[in-house]
Scaffold this motif. Structure first.
Motif, short mmCIF file in Angstrom:
data_model
loop_
_atom_site.label_atom_id
_atom_site.label_comp_id
_atom_site.label_asym_id
_atom_site.label_seq_id
_atom_site.Cartn_x
_atom_site.Cartn_y
_atom_site.Cartn_z
N TRP A 1 -1.95 23.56 -1.78
CA TRP A 1 -0.51 23.35 -1.91
C TRP A 1 -0.22 22.50 -3.14
N LEU A 2 0.76 22.90 -3.92
CA LEU A 2 1.24 22.09 -5.04
C LEU A 2 2.29 21.12 -4.50
N PHE A 3 2.07 19.82 -4.69
CA PHE A 3 3.02 18.86 -4.13
C PHE A 3 3.56 17.91 -5.19
N ARG A 4 4.77 17.46 -4.93
CA ARG A 4 5.46 16.47 -5.76
C ARG A 4 5.27 15.11 -5.10
N ASN A 5 4.73 14.16 -5.84
CA ASN A 5 4.48 12.84 -5.30
C ASN A 5 5.62 11.88 -5.65
N SER A 6 5.58 10.70 -5.06
CA SER A 6 6.61 9.69 -5.32
C SER A 6 5.96 8.38 -5.76
N TRP A 7 4.95 8.52 -6.62
CA TRP A 7 4.24 7.36 -7.14
C TRP A 7 4.47 7.17 -8.63
N GLY A 8 5.55 7.75 -9.13
CA GLY A 8 5.91 7.56 -10.52
C GLY A 8 4.99 8.29 -11.48
N LEU A 9 5.15 7.97 -12.76
CA LEU A 9 4.32 8.53 -13.83
C LEU A 9 3.48 7.41 -14.42
N PRO A 10 2.23 7.72 -14.88
CA PRO A 10 1.69 9.05 -15.18
C PRO A 10 0.76 9.61 -14.10
N MET B 1 0.84 -1.19 0.00
CA MET B 1 0.00 0.00 0.00
C MET B 1 0.88 1.24 0.00
N MET B 2 0.55 2.24 -0.80
CA MET B 2 1.38 3.41 -0.94
C MET B 2 1.27 4.37 0.24
N ALA B 3 0.15 4.37 0.91
CA ALA B 3 0.00 5.26 2.07
C ALA B 3 0.54 4.56 3.30
N GLU B 4 1.36 5.28 4.08
CA GLU B 4 1.99 4.68 5.24
C GLU B 4 1.04 4.64 6.44
N ASN B 5 1.34 3.73 7.35
CA ASN B 5 0.56 3.63 8.57
C ASN B 5 0.67 4.92 9.35
N LEU B 6 -0.46 5.50 9.72
CA LEU B 6 -0.49 6.81 10.36
C LEU B 6 0.29 6.83 11.66
N LYS B 7 0.15 5.81 12.48
CA LYS B 7 0.78 5.82 13.79
C LYS B 7 2.30 5.66 13.70
N ALA B 8 2.79 5.16 12.55
CA ALA B 8 4.23 4.96 12.41
C ALA B 8 4.94 6.24 12.01
N ALA B 9 4.18 7.23 11.53
CA ALA B 9 4.80 8.47 11.06
C ALA B 9 5.24 9.31 12.25
#
Length: 589
Positions: free
Chosen positions: A213-222, A1-9
């Motif tokens: 906010w304009l953000f840069r993601n880390s999930w590749g293209l497209p 899963m691409m979203a991380e566990n909330l409590k681990a952050a």
């Protein structure tokens, strides 16, 4: 899963504070700020490296921290410094699915990891693996300061407008997955969807008209707006303005990344308060060399280094060629002696001091000024004219330390002068392949009083190709060449070549724009796209150095006048200007 566990952050708490968001909105309204900022193209220039893909690991927090370092290096120093997420992630010993916060990653790079190295030093994979890096990592890592915590939205906007991007995290609700990020609209939580996890990103701007906010993601293209890897998240949404954001300022680039942007007897080091001192090495005429430096901060004064006079009893032919290397950021220096030998010195950062490795044992008698680079496998290459007027390449193996003859580039009776024009380029380089090497290019002056470009693939044993000839009336004076970072969209774009050479008492500035150098490699039978773009100076004997540095992306040069004095010249949009005389006694050939 691409979203991380909330409590681990790390550094984040679950729960959204509406009151705090309202206070932030009021704070923003009190100050005058631009209505939008976008570091994808800020002031008409690109600043952000290529989009990466963390999938399927939960390492977004490392990707956000790494992207922040890349962006700030580009902003402060001009160079593209693509970094390895694996170098940071694996060094911390975390698993593929382990979550965290960008503050933890940045703090590790600052205090434990000695910066972040390049991808070829440690390639990222989406699996658990041990930290296995290149042996010269210490000279290939961008070092960073402590991060700055930004809690106020107005402060965050001011940072974005005046300093650079910031790392941030937010809650991922289930409706996030269904939001249409291909359109320039800001994500807003629907108010009912449950929490799926959290995600960290790099905020690279904002737009008050869009409201986010304009953000840069880390999930590749497209993924993202027009498939470019970027999206918007609304102000106050999903805890993005509750959790602390992080910035950095005053990064310290590595010499490995800068190696193609400098040549000759001067380079820009990581020394000084802003990590951009000029280090220069000049011949003492009949005995050794002197180290001179210029601070990277006002009043930008030149001065001799402590214990600057170094000698092995030899007179230097012309000027030495110097660099900062990947070996613990040591300074490396070679020169041709008046006895026709090649000589190598280095300054050790670990045990401060200069050390001579002695005369390099070569069969040839050398009779030119050398080109000197560190290649993709960390070995050294020297290209220089021999006494037979040929052009030869010599290589120092990085594992054994031995120099050996590598190739005859041009046959006897063809070359009137060589110089510090050897460039290890990014042409043909795949930075995600540890074995990939960029092409090598060098220019020499021929007996036909022209300059000629030679090149080969970066792999050991590749054959040199004689290519374009350009210019006229070029007498035996050393050409100096670098690869620039103008006209580059990201770290993959081949920069152009900038070349200086002294002709009839003036300096000619030549340029080769390398837009199609991959599809149309240089070949013999013409001048190619070389153009003479400037002429400057009077009573000039030789050019000894050229670099593109941190000062407004300008060019910096060292030239010698007919009296043997060295002068610092600088190129800006207004053209070439003489800056200062370099300390030291006149000398040279």
């Amino acid at each position: 899963m691409m979203a991380e566990n909330l409590k681990a952050a790390s550094s984040f708490e679950e729960g959204e504070s509406k009151e705090r968001d309202e206070n932030k909105e009021n704070t923003v309204a009190k100050r005058s700020l631009p209505s939008s900022v976008d570091w994808r193209s800020y002031a008409g220039w690109p600043w952000l490296a290529t989009i990466q893909n963390q999938d399927p690991c939960g390492s977004c927090w490392v990707f956000a921290a790494t992207a922040l370092v890349e962006a700030q290096t580009r902003i402060e120093h001009g160079i593209w410094a693509k970094r390895s997420e694996a170098d940071l992630h694996d060094q911390m010993g975390v698993s593929c699915q382990q979550g965290g916060g960008p503050d933890f990653a940045l703090n590790w790079a600052f205090s434990n990891g000695d910066g972040i190295a390049d991808p070829q030093c440690d390639e990222y994979t989406n699996t658990d693996k041990p930290w296995l890096v290149c042996g010269d990592r210490s000279g290939r890592a961008v070092r960073i300061p402590e991060y700055v915590s930004l809690n106020d939205v107005n402060d965050q906007k001011e940072w974005l407008a005046n300093v650079g991007p910031i790392a941030a995290c937010f809650i991922v609700y289930w409706d996030f997955w269904n939001w249409n990020f291909t359109a320039p609209t800001a994500y807003k939580w629907d108010g009912t969807s449950k929490v799926d996890g959290s995600h960290c990103i790099l905020i690279v701007g904002y737009d008050d008209n869009i409201g986010g906010w304009l953000f840069r993601n880390s999930w590749g293209l497209p993924w993202g707006i027009n498939g470019d890897g970027y999206g918007y998240i609304g102000y106050g949404q999903a805890n993005v303005d509750v959790w602390t954001k992080f910035g950095i300022q005053n990064v310290n680039p590595d010499p490995w990344t800068k190696r193609r942007h400098r040549n000759g007897n001067m380079f820009e080091s990581g020394n000084g308060a802003t990590h951009r001192n000029f280090e220069l090495f000049r011949s003492n005429g009949t005995n050794g060399f002197t180290q001179v430096f210029r601070n990277g901060e006002a009043p930008y004064a030149w001065a001799e280094a402590s214990n600057p006079w170094l000698s092995d009893g030899k007179a230097i032919y012309g000027q030495p060629v110097a660099m900062g290397s990947s070996f613990n950021r040591d300074f490396e220096l070679v020169y041709v002696g008046m006895d026709g030998t090649l000589n190598h010195w280095y300054y050790s950062q670990a045990r401060p001091g200069w050390f001579s490795t002695g005369t390099v044992g070569l069969v040839d008698w050398l009779a030119g000024f050398p080109g000197f680079v560190e290649m993709g496998d960390s070995s050294f290459s020297v290209v220089v004219k021999t006494s037979e007027a040929s052009l030869h390449e010599y290589i120092r193996d990085s594992s054994t330390g031995y120099w050996s003859f590598a190739a005859e580039i041009s046959p006897s009776a063809t070359i009137s002068q060589s110089g510090p024009s050897l460039v290890q380029s990014n042409v043909g380089l795949d930075i995600y392949d540890a074995n990939s090497r960029g092409n090598l290019y060098v220019v020499a002056v021929t007996y036909s009083q022209q300059m000629q470009l030679f090149w080969r693939a970066g792999y050991a044993g590749s054959s040199w190709i004689a290519a374009e000839t350009f210019g006229s009336g070029i007498t035996p004076s050393p050409p100096v060449m670098i690869q620039d970072f103008w006209r580059t969209e990201d770290e993959t774009t081949p920069g152009g070549f900038q070349l200086l050479v002294a002709v009839n008492g003036q300096v000619q500035h030549w340029q080769r724009v390398n837009t199609d150098i991959l599809t149309s490699p240089p070949k013999a039978g013409g001048a190619g796209p070389w153009q003479q773009v400037h002429t400057f100076g009077t009573n000039i004997r030789h050019v000894w150095s050229l670099l593109q540095g941190s000062f407004n992306w300008g060019l910096e040069a060292i030239v010698e006048d007919t009296s043997g004095n060295l002068w610092h010249w600088s190129y800006t949009l207004e053209g070439w200007n003489q800056v200062a005389k370099v300390p030291g006694l006149p000398g040279g050939q």
